[in-house]
Each structure stands twice: as C-alpha cells, then as structure tokens.
Design a protein around this motif. Structure first.
Motif, mmCIF file in Angstrom:
data_model
loop_
_atom_site.group_PDB
_atom_site.id
_atom_site.type_symbol
_atom_site.label_atom_id
_atom_site.label_comp_id
_atom_site.label_asym_id
_atom_site.label_seq_id
_atom_site.Cartn_x
_atom_site.Cartn_y
_atom_site.Cartn_z
ATOM 1 N N ARG A 139 17.882 -6.355 -4.466
ATOM 2 C CA ARG A 139 16.746 -5.509 -4.118
ATOM 3 C C ARG A 139 16.148 -5.971 -2.789
ATOM 4 N NH1 ARG A 139 14.005 -5.539 -10.190
ATOM 5 N NH2 ARG A 139 15.643 -4.267 -11.192
ATOM 6 N N ASN A 140 15.902 -5.014 -1.909
ATOM 7 C CA ASN A 140 15.406 -5.341 -0.580
ATOM 8 C C ASN A 140 13.881 -5.284 -0.570
ATOM 9 O OD1 ASN A 140 14.520 -4.627 2.279
ATOM 10 N ND2 ASN A 140 16.654 -5.234 2.589
ATOM 11 N N ASP A 141 13.251 -6.427 -0.328
ATOM 12 C CA ASP A 141 11.789 -6.499 -0.378
ATOM 13 C C ASP A 141 11.115 -5.587 0.647
ATOM 14 O OD1 ASP A 141 11.536 -8.149 -2.543
ATOM 15 O OD2 ASP A 141 11.104 -9.977 -1.401
ATOM 16 N N ILE A 142 11.720 -5.430 1.822
ATOM 17 C CA ILE A 142 11.075 -4.603 2.849
ATOM 18 C C ILE A 142 11.045 -3.137 2.405
ATOM 19 C CG2 ILE A 142 11.138 -3.858 5.256
ATOM 20 C CD1 ILE A 142 12.467 -6.431 6.001
ATOM 21 N N VAL A 143 12.126 -2.675 1.809
ATOM 22 C CA VAL A 143 12.170 -1.298 1.314
ATOM 23 C C VAL A 143 11.145 -1.098 0.205
ATOM 24 C CG1 VAL A 143 13.583 0.371 0.051
ATOM 25 C CG2 VAL A 143 14.547 -0.873 1.990
ATOM 26 N N LEU A 144 11.082 -2.032 -0.710
ATOM 27 C CA LEU A 144 10.130 -1.913 -1.821
ATOM 28 C C LEU A 144 8.695 -2.039 -1.324
ATOM 29 C CD1 LEU A 144 11.986 -3.983 -4.567
ATOM 30 C CD2 LEU A 144 12.153 -1.542 -4.037
ATOM 31 N N ALA A 145 8.469 -2.895 -0.346
ATOM 32 C CA ALA A 145 7.134 -3.025 0.235
ATOM 33 C C ALA A 145 6.715 -1.739 0.937
ATOM 34 C CB ALA A 145 7.108 -4.194 1.217
ATOM 35 N N ALA A 146 7.663 -1.083 1.608
ATOM 36 C CA ALA A 146 7.370 0.198 2.260
ATOM 37 C C ALA A 146 6.957 1.232 1.215
ATOM 38 C CB ALA A 146 8.584 0.678 3.043
ATOM 39 N N ALA A 147 7.598 1.189 0.057
ATOM 40 C CA ALA A 147 7.232 2.110 -1.021
ATOM 41 C C ALA A 147 5.805 1.843 -1.488
ATOM 42 C CB ALA A 147 8.211 1.964 -2.187
ATOM 43 N N PHE A 148 5.432 0.585 -1.561
ATOM 44 C CA PHE A 148 4.060 0.221 -1.943
ATOM 45 C C PHE A 148 3.054 0.743 -0.913
ATOM 46 C CE2 PHE A 148 0.608 -2.962 -1.440
ATOM 47 C CZ PHE A 148 -0.054 -2.730 -2.644
ATOM 48 N N VAL A 149 3.334 0.521 0.362
ATOM 49 C CA VAL A 149 2.425 0.936 1.432
ATOM 50 C C VAL A 149 2.311 2.455 1.504
ATOM 51 C CG1 VAL A 149 2.137 0.974 3.944
ATOM 52 C CG2 VAL A 149 2.760 -1.148 2.797
ATOM 53 N N ALA A 150 3.412 3.155 1.234
ATOM 54 C CA ALA A 150 3.441 4.621 1.374
ATOM 55 C C ALA A 150 2.991 5.356 0.122
ATOM 56 C CB ALA A 150 4.846 5.076 1.763
ATOM 57 N N GLY A 151 2.616 4.632 -0.923
ATOM 58 C CA GLY A 151 2.069 5.286 -2.103
ATOM 59 C C GLY A 151 3.082 5.859 -3.067
ATOM 60 N N VAL A 152 4.288 5.279 -3.127
ATOM 61 C CA VAL A 152 5.286 5.728 -4.097
ATOM 62 C C VAL A 152 4.803 5.381 -5.505
ATOM 63 C CG1 VAL A 152 7.634 5.302 -4.951
ATOM 64 C CG2 VAL A 152 7.212 5.585 -2.499
ATOM 65 N N THR A 153 5.004 6.301 -6.449
ATOM 66 C CA THR A 153 4.513 6.125 -7.811
ATOM 67 C C THR A 153 5.399 5.195 -8.633
ATOM 68 O OG1 THR A 153 3.688 8.399 -7.711
ATOM 69 C CG2 THR A 153 3.742 7.350 -9.873
ATOM 70 N N LYS A 154 6.715 5.450 -8.595
ATOM 71 C CA LYS A 154 7.661 4.679 -9.398
ATOM 72 C C LYS A 154 9.001 4.646 -8.689
ATOM 73 C CE LYS A 154 7.602 5.019 -13.919
ATOM 74 N NZ LYS A 154 7.788 5.525 -15.303
#
Length: 432
Positions: A168-183
């Motif tokens: 799992r790529n932390d930068i991709v997941l962090a971008a999801a957090f910053v951009a408001g991804v739900t799940k």
C-alpha cells in the motif's frame, strides 16, 4: 523523432499517420473482461477477493482485508514527511479553489403569464474513482478525481486502487485523506470496475466511475457504461508544444520528455517556425536524455510517435494544433493569451514559457484528467460539472396553460397521440 515540414506535399498524410492510434477494442481483452464482470455481478465479494488474490498476488481471506477506513487514510498521511504533507494540502487546496468556480447553480425565471421555468442542479449521490497502481503511484490522480466530486457535493466517494503484492502506497492513501475520500477498497482491474458498477455485499453501487486505468479497466468501463456513468475512456498521454524560439531549448526538451516518460505509446510533438530552433531543441534532447532514469521509455515513445514539425508561421501552427486537438498544448510563445484565442480544440492550454505542463499535472488547479486521441474536438476536462446533474423545472400557470395547452394539443394530434392531446385539452377553460 520524425521530422515533418508543412511545405512538403505529403505533410497531411504524414501527420494523419503520426496521429493514428489503434483504438479498436481487443476481442480477447473484451472476452476476459466480460467474464470477470459477469462473475462479480453474480458472486459479489467472493469473486472480488478471488480475482484480487489472483491478479495482485495478495492473500485476502475476507473482504475486510481489502477495506481501508478514514482512520487508515489519516494514519498514512501522518506517516509522511512534513514536506509531502504540505505539498498534498497545497495541491488539494488549489484544485478545490479552481473547481469551485465550475460549480453550477440552480436558476429559474417566469414568463409574462406566470409560468415558471428553470433548472435544478443536484450532485450525484455516490461516485467511484479508480486510481492506478503497479508501475507507479499517482496521488495526483486521487486529488484530481476526488476533489471536484467533493466540491460538487457528492456525499460518498469510493476509491479503488490495486495494491500488487499487498503493498500500500502511503502517498496515495494520504491523498485520499486530504481529498475527502469516504472509503477505499484495495482492488483494481476489471473486477474493481464491476464491483463499483453493480455493487457487492460490501462495495456500494456508485452512480459514476472516473479515473484512468489499463486496457482491462478501459474495457470494463466501456462495458458498464449505461449501468453507471463514466468520465471517458482515456488513450495514451499527449503533449504538443508550439514554440516561437524565445524559450530556452532545454526547457522545451524537458517538456517533451515529461509526457514521453509516461509510456512507450505516449506522444510528444513540437511545432516550431524556425529550423534552427528545432535543431537546437534536438541537440538539447540528445544531451539531456543521458540524465533521464526512464530513458528507455522516453526514447521508445519519441521514436514511435514523436515528431518535430516545421511550420511557416504561428497562425499555421495553431491550425495544425486545432487538427491535432491535443490533450496538453503548450503555447511557449510571446503574447500567449492572444494566440490562445486561435485555439479551438485542446484539453488544456498552458500559456507562456514559465507554464510547464507538469505544473498542471500536480498543483496549478485545473484538472489533469483530459480528453486524448483527438477527442478534445468534442469533449472537455473532468470537472465539477461531471459530478452534478441538471433537472428541468416547469410550473405552468393557469393563464399560461390556455396558450401552451392549445399548442401542445395541435402537435400531439399531429403525432396521433390522442392521450397527450386530451391531457393538455382538459386544462383549457374552453375544453368541450
């Protein structure tokens, strides 16, 4: 790179051949994708787990092994160095700001007889965004797909992303957090598209799927279109640079490399009005290629589909650009805003020598999900409007129906639709 000259008699044929790209669907890929989609539709989570383990080399036992929550995304963000956190927030803020300007609002007006007409704007309920995994990580794709949906008011943003070998790529997941991804579901390929389109026991069915992917993802998006909406079926990356010779050759050379390094079928084209300048850029490319980690990909891309075109002047260069209808167009010229007025077809227009295409990829603000393969002739970048719907509003007054009812009656009788006509006539004061 191929060398073309607009003054040569075979220029148009050469240009057409240069732009040709086989977009026909691969029957074998279509067959595989059809089977996968049908299986996911039938068996749901079980099929999704099976295909993910097979294709991504994972060892998920239950669907919970493939689900990431908001806490997981926040943890990924907090693990990153501060400079990356700041960069993600800066990019997200700029993309959000730009896309707020695109947001459509509802409107109404009244006729003189009191009839109200208008348009009601509502967001989609739930969308799915596909983020590529594998060879490279694309946090920018997360921001570009999720942020306009967030601005539009979409309540649920479901992200799917493959994690080969479970990485799992932390930068991709962090971008999801910053951009408001739900799940987030750590699945990819045709099976992920099918899960979003049809829904499973755990993956909610979405209204629209956006985001790029490989040939299997593209085929799956084509297949499920109609069950859900899609943004587009994207082709290879493209850049067209129009240069008047005032931009340092090294800058233009690197701009061409920036698209060529995506993959071997990406396309980079330079149009210049001076052969001496084109030669200068070629010399710069020959020198700078030695410093490129992805040299083999760049050389293959430029050799397969790259070109330098000599035009007689900038007016002709702009007309060629309109025919090419590129995904990315750099106007590396003096007075770029004036020349931009001559451009009718381009996904994004980068104006002036300081505006590299890469700034648009990451943080300038406009979306980097753009039409490719000449589809900019009739389509637009991904935007807030792609996550909004329009409903027509009609409220006819008692006075207004006396006129509209008669018009509708005449037209309905002309189409031999008697019930349509009578429905309008019943509301007329002089209805027999």
């Amino acid at each position: 790179m191929k060398k073309l000259d607009t003054q040569f008699p075979d220029f148009q044929a050469e240009l057409k051949a240069l732009l040709a790209f086989e977009t026909a669907q691969n029957p074998e890929i279509d067959r595989i994708v059809a089977d996968i989609c049908a299986d996911v539709q039938k068996r749901g989570d079980a099929a999704l787990i099976e295909y993910t383990n097979r294709f991504d080399g994972t060892s998920a036992q239950t669907i919970d092994d493939l689900i990431l929550t908001q806490d997981d995304l926040q943890s990924a963000f907090e693990r990153l160095p501060e400079n990356i956190q700041i960069a993600l927030k800066t990019a997200a803020r700029r993309v959000e700001s730009y896309h707020k300007h695109q947001k459509m609002e509802s409107w109404t007006y009244e006729d003189e007889d009191g009839t109200l007409l208008g348009q009601q704007i509502t967001p989609l309920d739930r969308v799915g965004i596909y983020v590529p995994g594998g060879k490279a990580a694309y946090p920018s794709s997360v921001i570009m797909n999720a942020m306009p949906a967030h601005v539009a008011g979409v309540k649920e943003i479901i992200m799917v992303v493959p994690t080969p070998k479970g990485e799992r790529n932390d930068i991709v997941l962090a971008a999801a957090f910053v951009a408001g991804v739900t799940k987030v579901f750590t699945v990819g390929g045709a099976q992920a598209v099918a899960a979003l389109a049809y829904g499973t026991e755990s993956v909610p069915q979405v209204d629209k799927i956006t985001g790029p992917g490989n040939a299997f993802v593209a085929a799956a998006k084509r297949r499920v279109f109609g069950v859900v909406g899609i943004d587009m079926v994207a082709g290879p990356s493209e850049i067209l640079v129009i240069a008047d010779g005032t931009t340092p050759a090294d800058w233009v050379a690197m701009d061409l490399f920036s698209q060529a390094e995506h993959d071997e079928i990406a396309q980079a084209i330079l149009i210049g009005t001076s052969q001496a300048y084109l030669d200068e850029v070629q010399t710069a490319m020959n020198r700078l290629i030695e410093t490129m980690p992805r040299r083999a990909i760049i050389e293959a891309s430029l050799g397969n589909r790259g070109a330098m075109i000599l035009a007689k002047d900038l007016d002709e260069a702009c007309e060629i650009a309109n025919y090419i209808s590129p995904e990315h167009l750099e106007l590396s010229v003096e007075n770029p805003q004036e020349w931009a007025k001559k451009i009718r077809h381009a996904g994004a227009i980068f104006m002036g020598r300081y505006t590299s295409e890469s700034l648009g990829d990451y943080c300038a603000g406009p979306n980097h999900v753009l039409p490719t393969s000449r589809t900019a002739r009739f389509s637009s970048p991904l935007g807030t409007y792609d996550f909004q719907k329009r409903s027509s509003l009609i409220q006819v007054s008692e006075q207004g129906v006396q006129k509209l009812g008669k018009t509708a009656s005449v037209l309905a009788h002309g189409e031999s639709l008697t019930a349509h006509a009578r429905a309008a006539e019943f509301r007329l004061k002089d209805n027999p």
